[in-house]
Design an enzyme around this catalytic site. Sequence first.
Site, PDB file in Angstrom:
ATOM      1  N   SER A 326      68.808  32.999   6.029  1.00  7.66           N
ATOM      2  CA  SER A 326      69.782  33.870   6.707  1.00  7.66           C
ATOM      3  C   SER A 326      69.491  35.352   6.568  1.00  7.66           C
ATOM      4  CB  SER A 326      71.193  33.573   6.179  1.00  7.66           C
ATOM      5  OG  SER A 326      71.595  32.271   6.562  1.00  7.66           O
ATOM      6  N   ASP A 365      76.266  24.064  11.161  1.00  5.53           N
ATOM      7  CA  ASP A 365      76.560  25.308  10.463  1.00  5.53           C
ATOM      8  C   ASP A 365      76.780  24.982   8.982  1.00  5.53           C
ATOM      9  OD1 ASP A 365      77.653  28.281  11.388  1.00  5.53           O
ATOM     10  OD2 ASP A 365      78.453  27.616   9.454  1.00  5.53           O
ATOM     11  N   CYS A 384      77.239  33.229   9.978  1.00  6.81           N
ATOM     12  CA  CYS A 384      77.502  32.107  10.881  1.00  6.81           C
ATOM     13  C   CYS A 384      76.205  31.612  11.513  1.00  6.81           C
ATOM     14  CB  CYS A 384      78.480  32.541  11.976  1.00  6.81           C
ATOM     15  SG  CYS A 384      78.749  31.292  13.242  1.00  6.81           S
TER      16      CYS A 384
END
Length: 629
Positions: A326, A365, A384
Amino acid sequence: MSGNLDFKDYRREGRLFTHRAIVAGLLVFILLGSIIGRMVYLQIIDHEHFTTLAQDNRVKLIPLPPTRGLIYDRKNRLLALNRPAFNLEIIPEMVPDLEKSLAELGALVEIRDVDKERFFKLKRQKRRFESIPIKLDISQEEAALFAVNRYKFPGISIKARLTRTYPWKDIMAHVVGYVGRVSLKDLQSIDASNYAGTTYIGKTGVEKSYEDILHGKVGLQQVEVNALGKAVRVLQETPPEPGRSLRLSIDIDLQQVALDALGEENGAVVAIDPKTGEVLALASKPGFDPNPFVEGISSKDYQALRQDPDKPLFNRALQGAYPPGSTIKPFMGLAGLELAFIDAREKKYCPGFFQLPGHDHKYRDWKKGGHGAMDVDAAITQSCDVFFYQLAHEIGIDKLQRYLKQFRFGEKTGIDMVGERTGIRPSREWKRKRYKQVWFPGETVIIGIGQGSFETTPLQLAAATAAIANNGRYIEPRLVDEIVDENTGVVHSSERKEHIIPVKSPSNWDKIREAMTHVVEGARGTARRLKNEHYRIAGKTGTAQVFTVKQDEEYDESKVSKKNRDHALFIAYAPVEDPQIAVAVIVENGGHGGSTAAPVAKKVMDAWLLGDGKALVQADNMDTNGVDN
C-alpha cells in the site's frame, strides 16, 4: 765413401714453413678479429642492453604502494582507516627450499592452515620475485623471535604495512563495504602497474565504488643491493600519491538508531535529506563484520555467512526487492489525478471487493465489510484497496507504468554505489520479454495496491517519497558528500543530479501530500499512533503479501510460519511544512506496516529532528491499538 748420404731440401722446407706460418697467422688474425668484433658488439653495439643487465644485478626497482584514503561520516568520525601492522613475507625466488623453510618457520611462529592456503593462492597469482605474506599482523614477541633467527631464512623478512580496519563493524558494513586481496580477476580490470606492491582493492560498498579515488598512485624506489639482495642504499625515489579521502553523508548515530529500532527483526531503513539527496542512513539488518575479509576470510567462516538463513551479506536497502504494497497508493492516486482519470472530489464505492466486468473473481479489500464511498484523500488515509483496484484498471497498465517510471520505479536511482537492483515495474513488454506471455487485466488490478510482479527496493521508495515532498524534484541519492585531499586540504563536493517530474497541477500534488499527512495526523489514519506534539508527519503504511491467499481462504497470521508472514512497510517525510528527512522502512515478515514498520521510522525521524531523545521514549510507549495496512 761408404753408406748413404741424406740431403735436405731447404727450399721446400722453407716454403712449407712459410705456408704454415701464413695459415697460423691467418688463424690468429681471424680469432683476434672475432674477439675484437665481439668486444665491439658488447661495448658499442649492445652496450646499453648489457649495462642494464649489469645494473639490474646491483639495482632493484621497488614499488611503493600508496596510502589508501580514509572514509569518514558526515561528522568526521572514521568509518574506515589504516592501521600499522607487521607481516611476515616471503620472496619465493630467494628461498632455496620453500617447504623446508615453511616447516622451520612454523617452529618459531604459528603458521595456520589458513595462512598457508592464502600464501599458496597468492603465490599462483604473483610473480616469483614479488613479496607474499605468509603471516599477517604478527605480534611483537613473534617479530623479536624471528629477528634473532633471521639469518636462517633467506628470502623471508618482516615488512611494515598498513592494513585496513573497520571500527564500526556490522553497523556500517553494507555501506562502507570492505577491501580484499587483489585477485587475478581484479587484475583484468585495473591498471596492474598502478597496483604493484599493493595488497588490497575495494570489493564491495563505497570501498569498491570509489576505488580509483581511494587507491592513489604507486611510487617507485631504486635501491642498490648487495650479493644477498639486501638493500644497501636508495639511489632514486618517486614517492607515491596517497589516495584521497571520502566524507559520507551518513550519520553514524542515525545509522545506529535505525538498526536498534529494527530490534530482532530483519529489514532495512533508508533515510534521505529531500532537499539535497544526501543519504543520512542506509541500514540493513542483519549485518556482518567486514574485518576478516581484509586479510582473507577462511573458507569455513565464509561459507557460514553464505549459508546463514538470515543472509547477513545481503544488502537489503540496496538490493532487496519487495512488493511495495500500500505504500504505492500515493503514487497511484497522483497518477489518477495528473492523468485526469479522477478529480480530488470524485468518490468510488467500496463494498469490500472489486470485480472486473464479466468476471466472477473478487479482488478483496483488507476491510471485510468495505469502506463505503471514498475519495482519493480518504482512500489513501484509510488505505482502501478497492479504490485503487478500480483506479488502476481505469488508467491501464501502459499509462500507469509510464507515469511510475518518472519516480524511477523499475530503474536504478543513480546512487553512487555499485550493486543497486532495479526492482520490477511490470508492463506488457516486460512480461512478454520475461515470460513470453500476454498481459491480463487482472494483473493491472493488483498492481494498483503494489502486489503481483511489482517490486521495489527500500532505496527507491525513500527517493520517490522525497520527490513527493519536493513537489516533483527528484534528486538522485548520494552517499559521498565530499572528496578530500588530506595533503593539500582541497575539498571537492560531489555533483548532484536531478530531474523534474512534470507537474500538470500543483493542487494535485498538494492533495496527495495532504492525504499522506492525514495517514498520521488524521483520526482514521492507518499510522495515527505516530502523531506527536513535536512535528507533523506525512506517510503511508504498507503490507506486502509473501504468498497469495486463495479466493476461498482468509489470511490468519497466527497460523502462518514467520518466514511466510506479510512484510511490513512504511514511507514518510517530516516535518510536513519543511521536509528535512524522508524515510522508507521494510520489516521482513513483520506483519502490519502501521504497528511494525511505522514505529521504526518514527524513532529515526525523532533522532534526526529532535536529537534529544524526547520522542524516542514516546515511540517506545505508543499505543498499539489501531488500523494497520
